[in-house]
Design an enzyme around this catalytic site. Structure first.
Site, PDB file in Angstrom:
ATOM      1  N   HIS A 136       0.851  -1.200   0.000  1.00  0.00           N
ATOM      2  CA  HIS A 136       0.000   0.000   0.000  1.00  0.00           C
ATOM      3  C   HIS A 136       0.873   1.231   0.000  1.00  0.00           C
ATOM      4  O   HIS A 136       1.846   1.288   0.746  1.00  0.00           O
ATOM      5  CB  HIS A 136      -0.888   0.038   1.256  1.00  0.00           C
ATOM      6  CG  HIS A 136      -1.728  -1.185   1.429  1.00  0.00           C
ATOM      7  ND1 HIS A 136      -1.215  -2.361   1.893  1.00  0.00           N
ATOM      8  CD2 HIS A 136      -3.031  -1.397   1.174  1.00  0.00           C
ATOM      9  CE1 HIS A 136      -2.191  -3.272   1.929  1.00  0.00           C
ATOM     10  NE2 HIS A 136      -3.306  -2.711   1.486  1.00  0.00           N
ATOM     11  N   ASP A 158     -26.985  20.927 -23.800  1.00  0.00           N
ATOM     12  CA  ASP A 158     -27.716  22.008 -23.115  1.00  0.00           C
ATOM     13  C   ASP A 158     -28.511  22.832 -24.123  1.00  0.00           C
ATOM     14  O   ASP A 158     -29.589  23.343 -23.814  1.00  0.00           O
ATOM     15  CB  ASP A 158     -26.744  22.952 -22.384  1.00  0.00           C
ATOM     16  CG  ASP A 158     -26.237  22.354 -21.086  1.00  0.00           C
ATOM     17  OD1 ASP A 158     -26.877  21.422 -20.565  1.00  0.00           O
ATOM     18  OD2 ASP A 158     -25.199  22.820 -20.592  1.00  0.00           O
ATOM     19  N   GLN A 185     -27.857  13.186 -24.377  1.00  0.00           N
ATOM     20  CA  GLN A 185     -26.577  12.467 -24.302  1.00  0.00           C
ATOM     21  C   GLN A 185     -26.810  10.964 -24.400  1.00  0.00           C
ATOM     22  O   GLN A 185     -26.128  10.254 -25.144  1.00  0.00           O
ATOM     23  CB  GLN A 185     -25.880  12.783 -22.959  1.00  0.00           C
ATOM     24  CG  GLN A 185     -25.495  14.237 -22.824  1.00  0.00           C
ATOM     25  CD  GLN A 185     -24.723  14.525 -21.552  1.00  0.00           C
ATOM     26  OE1 GLN A 185     -24.954  13.901 -20.514  1.00  0.00           O
ATOM     27  NE2 GLN A 185     -23.823  15.491 -21.625  1.00  0.00           N
ATOM     28  N   LYS A 244     -15.544  22.447 -20.113  1.00  0.00           N
ATOM     29  CA  LYS A 244     -16.398  22.551 -21.306  1.00  0.00           C
ATOM     30  C   LYS A 244     -15.662  23.241 -22.466  1.00  0.00           C
ATOM     31  O   LYS A 244     -15.804  22.847 -23.619  1.00  0.00           O
ATOM     32  CB  LYS A 244     -17.681  23.307 -20.978  1.00  0.00           C
ATOM     33  CG  LYS A 244     -18.644  22.517 -20.094  1.00  0.00           C
ATOM     34  CD  LYS A 244     -19.946  23.275 -19.912  1.00  0.00           C
ATOM     35  CE  LYS A 244     -20.899  22.491 -19.034  1.00  0.00           C
ATOM     36  NZ  LYS A 244     -22.211  23.107 -18.924  1.00  0.00           N
ATOM     37  N   LYS A 262      -1.887  -8.095  -4.059  1.00  0.00           N
ATOM     38  CA  LYS A 262      -2.727  -6.905  -3.841  1.00  0.00           C
ATOM     39  C   LYS A 262      -1.832  -5.673  -3.855  1.00  0.00           C
ATOM     40  O   LYS A 262      -0.911  -5.554  -3.042  1.00  0.00           O
ATOM     41  CB  LYS A 262      -3.458  -7.018  -2.492  1.00  0.00           C
ATOM     42  CG  LYS A 262      -4.340  -5.808  -2.200  1.00  0.00           C
ATOM     43  CD  LYS A 262      -5.003  -5.938  -0.829  1.00  0.00           C
ATOM     44  CE  LYS A 262      -5.857  -4.726  -0.523  1.00  0.00           C
ATOM     45  NZ  LYS A 262      -6.128  -4.580   0.899  1.00  0.00           N
ATOM     46  N   THR A 295     -18.221  18.743 -17.725  1.00  0.00           N
ATOM     47  CA  THR A 295     -18.744  19.822 -16.899  1.00  0.00           C
ATOM     48  C   THR A 295     -17.611  20.744 -16.476  1.00  0.00           C
ATOM     49  O   THR A 295     -16.462  20.586 -16.915  1.00  0.00           O
ATOM     50  CB  THR A 295     -19.563  19.239 -15.717  1.00  0.00           C
ATOM     51  OG1 THR A 295     -20.172  20.309 -15.026  1.00  0.00           O
ATOM     52  CG2 THR A 295     -18.721  18.441 -14.744  1.00  0.00           C
TER      53      THR A 295
HETATM   54  P1  NAP Z   1     -21.582  31.030 -14.810  1.00  0.00           P
HETATM   55  O1  NAP Z   1     -20.980  30.818 -16.143  1.00  0.00           O
HETATM   56  O2  NAP Z   1     -20.663  31.220 -13.635  1.00  0.00           O
HETATM   57  O3  NAP Z   1     -22.521  32.350 -14.911  1.00  0.00           O
HETATM   58  C1  NAP Z   1     -23.115  32.887 -13.770  1.00  0.00           C
HETATM   59  C2  NAP Z   1     -24.075  34.016 -14.175  1.00  0.00           C
HETATM   60  O4  NAP Z   1     -24.812  34.347 -13.014  1.00  0.00           O
HETATM   61  C3  NAP Z   1     -23.391  35.289 -14.645  1.00  0.00           C
HETATM   62  O5  NAP Z   1     -24.187  35.920 -15.597  1.00  0.00           O
HETATM   63  C4  NAP Z   1     -23.339  36.118 -13.347  1.00  0.00           C
HETATM   64  O6  NAP Z   1     -23.352  37.508 -13.582  1.00  0.00           O
HETATM   65  C5  NAP Z   1     -24.653  35.741 -12.725  1.00  0.00           C
HETATM   66  N1  NAP Z   1     -24.673  35.890 -11.275  1.00  0.00           N
HETATM   67  C6  NAP Z   1     -24.007  35.137 -10.371  1.00  0.00           C
HETATM   68  N2  NAP Z   1     -24.311  35.548  -9.128  1.00  0.00           N
HETATM   69  C7  NAP Z   1     -25.206  36.584  -9.268  1.00  0.00           C
HETATM   70  C8  NAP Z   1     -25.873  37.428  -8.358  1.00  0.00           C
HETATM   71  N3  NAP Z   1     -25.704  37.298  -7.033  1.00  0.00           N
HETATM   72  N4  NAP Z   1     -26.699  38.375  -8.836  1.00  0.00           N
HETATM   73  C9  NAP Z   1     -26.886  38.516 -10.164  1.00  0.00           C
HETATM   74  N5  NAP Z   1     -26.273  37.750 -11.084  1.00  0.00           N
HETATM   75  C10 NAP Z   1     -25.427  36.810 -10.630  1.00  0.00           C
HETATM   76  O7  NAP Z   1     -22.575  29.867 -14.391  1.00  0.00           O
HETATM   77  P2  NAP Z   1     -23.326  28.792 -15.338  1.00  0.00           P
HETATM   78  O8  NAP Z   1     -22.439  27.608 -15.496  1.00  0.00           O
HETATM   79  O9  NAP Z   1     -23.852  29.458 -16.517  1.00  0.00           O
HETATM   80  O10 NAP Z   1     -24.508  28.326 -14.362  1.00  0.00           O
HETATM   81  C11 NAP Z   1     -25.528  29.226 -13.987  1.00  0.00           C
HETATM   82  C12 NAP Z   1     -26.689  28.479 -13.325  1.00  0.00           C
HETATM   83  O11 NAP Z   1     -27.308  27.602 -14.255  1.00  0.00           O
HETATM   84  C13 NAP Z   1     -26.287  27.618 -12.137  1.00  0.00           C
HETATM   85  O12 NAP Z   1     -27.258  27.762 -11.120  1.00  0.00           O
HETATM   86  C14 NAP Z   1     -26.326  26.210 -12.686  1.00  0.00           C
HETATM   87  O13 NAP Z   1     -26.627  25.252 -11.677  1.00  0.00           O
HETATM   88  C15 NAP Z   1     -27.449  26.321 -13.676  1.00  0.00           C
HETATM   89  N6  NAP Z   1     -27.352  25.295 -14.729  1.00  0.00           N
HETATM   90  C16 NAP Z   1     -28.393  24.428 -14.846  1.00  0.00           C
HETATM   91  C17 NAP Z   1     -28.354  23.445 -15.815  1.00  0.00           C
HETATM   92  C18 NAP Z   1     -29.489  22.482 -15.928  1.00  0.00           C
HETATM   93  O14 NAP Z   1     -29.348  21.475 -16.626  1.00  0.00           O
HETATM   94  N7  NAP Z   1     -30.621  22.761 -15.319  1.00  0.00           N
HETATM   95  C19 NAP Z   1     -27.266  23.354 -16.692  1.00  0.00           C
HETATM   96  C20 NAP Z   1     -26.234  24.281 -16.570  1.00  0.00           C
HETATM   97  C21 NAP Z   1     -26.294  25.253 -15.570  1.00  0.00           C
HETATM   98  P3  NAP Z   1     -21.989  38.343 -13.776  1.00  0.00           P
HETATM   99  O15 NAP Z   1     -21.657  38.276 -15.238  1.00  0.00           O
HETATM  100  O16 NAP Z   1     -22.356  39.712 -13.329  1.00  0.00           O
HETATM  101  O17 NAP Z   1     -20.955  37.696 -12.896  1.00  0.00           O
END
Ligand code: NAP
Length: 519
Positions: free
Chosen positions: A114, A340, A494, A290, A139, A286
């Site tokens: 190990h 997406d 997917q 990406k 092992k 993820t």
């Molecule tokens: P991201 O690239 O980090 O983008 C975050 C966005 O949220 C930016 O526009 C940011 O604005 C804004 N933001 C963050 N905090 C904020 C606040 N307190 N007030 C106002 N605006 C705020 O994130 P992402 O990967 O796109 O994910 C965003 C959300 O989508 C997450 O909740 C994620 O779980 C969800 N999502 C869901 C799925 C699904 O399959 N349902 C898939 C993908 C993502 P600024 O530009 O001003 O920073």
């Protein structure tokens, strides 16, 4: 057949025997009785003789990551007692054998090594040393430095001269535990519960059997996974493995922890895609990979969906391997796309009972300009919809609108404060506002636009399932749809791309909802 072995740390004999019974009920083939804390041969005799499952007995010294402070002679004597009491196997460290011969016994000897710090420097020499050590089973266990160490464990299994356990500890080593059966290991180890792990990264036997389809894994089973960092809490393994089960597809889906950075992603892809015995056939990608996935596929000249190219990121890779259909006999071919994109459009069109073409007559508010916002804008702009981008950081909204304006539909940016004055029919929250633990936040703030049942309020956030944004939309009279629907639809796209089969969408929804339901 690879044995599923539950390690049981013996502190109290009765408790240990009760745990053996639980392991049997949970489907274990074997238990490992860890007698590190025992010193009395009578206790060893009692626990081994009382075990209703075949047992490996191990008395691991502190210098090999265990808790026994006895000297080697005393430990091997306890193992002799264990063997005389009916143990099927005794586990002896190769370093102990350097000091003293294996205990003479009726049990088979597992010769082990190990490394808790990382990969041993001279891994293959160590395997040769195990081969020469005179035991019946080898092992070798070490802490994975990166996910690529799993491939070395699989190579050891493929080239084994004796029944062998080859496992990587830690989160990055999860594959070696789940896929031990695919590579015909002697055994893998899984715990009764999360707090009973005897090595870092051990899964529970329930997760191994129900979440990771242990009983269905065979040599030819196709492997899929989610690549990211972190990935431990991804819901994708639960969704895809349950779906493989439901449709009878011979696949297994595992989390794949790949460190941040393009070079880590590229090294992972080069090693995993090339290693044919793994049968890697598909990946979800993820955060933070990406963009790396798109760059890598473009660098190797693989097919990339034009929309993923425009978005600048992708979340799905399909790997067609030699022997699969049209590609029989050739090198693996890779294809990438964003599931997406389709998920966002399908969620909207299904909720409003309209076609994608109908979207050209709609005005859509996309709130957020991050990764998901970008995907939504790109997808909607392609349909000819008019898109208004609202974002906390106005400059990002402006840049996003300028990039996609005029591709097919009109895309403009507007100040976040004006969201409730908008005359859009569809509102999509792509920000993380409202996500656990920030559940009192909503892009609408404390008011809502004027809404009717012809309006749709769509939140990409899925945890919680019912966000404040959705509640406000429903209270104002709009149709609402949450992030679960998008999550399920991207997973379904997917699944179909990988298997060629229709995805069991309602089962997928059920799996996600069960995982997200408050406990
Ligand atoms: P991201 O690239 O980090 O983008 C975050 C966005 O949220 C930016 O526009 C940011 O604005 C804004 N933001 C963050 N905090 C904020 C606040 N307190 N007030 C106002 N605006 C705020 O994130 P992402 O990967 O796109 O994910 C965003 C959300 O989508 C997450 O909740 C994620 O779980 C969800 N999502 C869901 C799925 C699904 O399959 N349902 C898939 C993908 C993502 P600024 O530009 O001003 O920073």
């Amino acid at each position: 057949m690879t044995r599923l072995c539950v390690p049981i740390f013996v502190r109290d004999i009765e408790q240990a025997l009760a745990d053996v019974a639980r392991a049997g009920e949970a489907g274990a083939d074997l238990v490992e009785l860890r007698i590190d804390q025992l010193t009395d041969p009578a206790d060893v005799q009692r626990v081994v003789a009382g075990s209703i499952l075949p047992a490996i007995v191990t008395c691991r010294p502190t210098w090999e990551g265990g808790q026994s402070e006895l000297d080697t002679a005393a430990r091997l004597k306890l193992l002799s007692t264990a063997a005389a009491s009916g143990a099927a196997y005794v586990d002896v460290e190769v370093r102990s054998l350097a000091q003293q011969n294996a205990p003479a016994s009726g049990a088979q000897t597992i010769v082990s090594t190990h490394d808790f710090q990382g990969r041993p420097d001279r891994l293959l020499n160590l395997v040769l040393q195990l081969n020469d050590a005179g035991g019946e089973v080898n092992k070798i266990v070490w802490t994975a430095r990166t996910i690529r160490d799993n491939i070395e464990a699989f190579e050891i299994l493929l080239n084994k001269q004796k029944p062998t356990v080859a496992l990587c500890m830690g989160e990055a080593g999860l594959l070696s535990r789940v896929l031990a059966r695919k590579f015909a290991a002697f055994a893998t180890f899984a715990t009764l519960s999360n707090d009973q792990a005897t090595a870092p990264g051990q899964l529970t036997i329930a997760d191994m059997r129900q979440l990771y389809r242990w009983d269905a894994i065979q040599k030819e089973t196709r492997v899929f996974g989610v690549v990211g960092s972190p990935v431990a809490h991804s819901m994708s393994p639960a969704i895809h493995n349950a779906s493989f089960d439901a449709v009878g597809f011979d696949g297994v889906y595992v989390p794949m922890l790949v460190n941040e950075g393009y070079e880590s992603f590229k090294a992972f892809m080069e090693t995993f895609v090339r290693f044919a015995p793994l049968h890697l056939c598909g990946l979800s990608v993820t955060i933070p990979h990406k963009e790396n996935a798109l760059r890598y596929l473009e660098e190797i000249g693989a097919a990339v969906d034009p929309l993923a190219d425009r978005i600048g990121a992708l979340n799905t890779i399909v790997i067609t391997r030699p022997g699969d259909g049209a590609n029989a006999g050739g090198a693996p071919t890779l294809r990438g796309f964003s599931s997406d994109y389709a998920a966002i459009l399908d969620t909207i069109t299904t909720s409003l009972a309209i076609s994608r073409d109908d979207l050209a007559r709609h005005r859509v508010a996309v709130i957020g300009a991050g990764g998901t916002g970008r995907t939504a804008v790109a997808a909607l702009a392609e349909t000819g919809a008019t898109v208004v981008v609202y974002n906390r950081t106005r400059t990002r909204a402006d840049a996003l609108a300028a990039e996609f304006n005029g591709r097919s539909g009109k895309v403009v940016a507007a100040p976040m404060e004006k969201l409730c004055d908008s005359c859009c029919q569809i509102y999509i929250n792509t920000t993380s506002m409202g996500m656990t633990p920030d559940v009192d936040a909503s892009p609408f703030g404390d008011q809502t636009p004027t809404l009717t049942p012809d309006h749709l309020v769509f939140d990409c956030v899925y945890n919680p399932m019912r966000t404040k944004f959705l509640q406000q939309g429903a209270d104002a009279g709009a149709k609402t749809v949450g992030g679960v629907e998008m999550f399920v639809r991207q997973a379904a796209a997917q699944f179909t791309a990988w298997t060629g089969l229709e995805a069991p969408i309602s089962l997928m929804r059920q799996v996600v909802e069960a995982r997200l339901a408050p406990t």
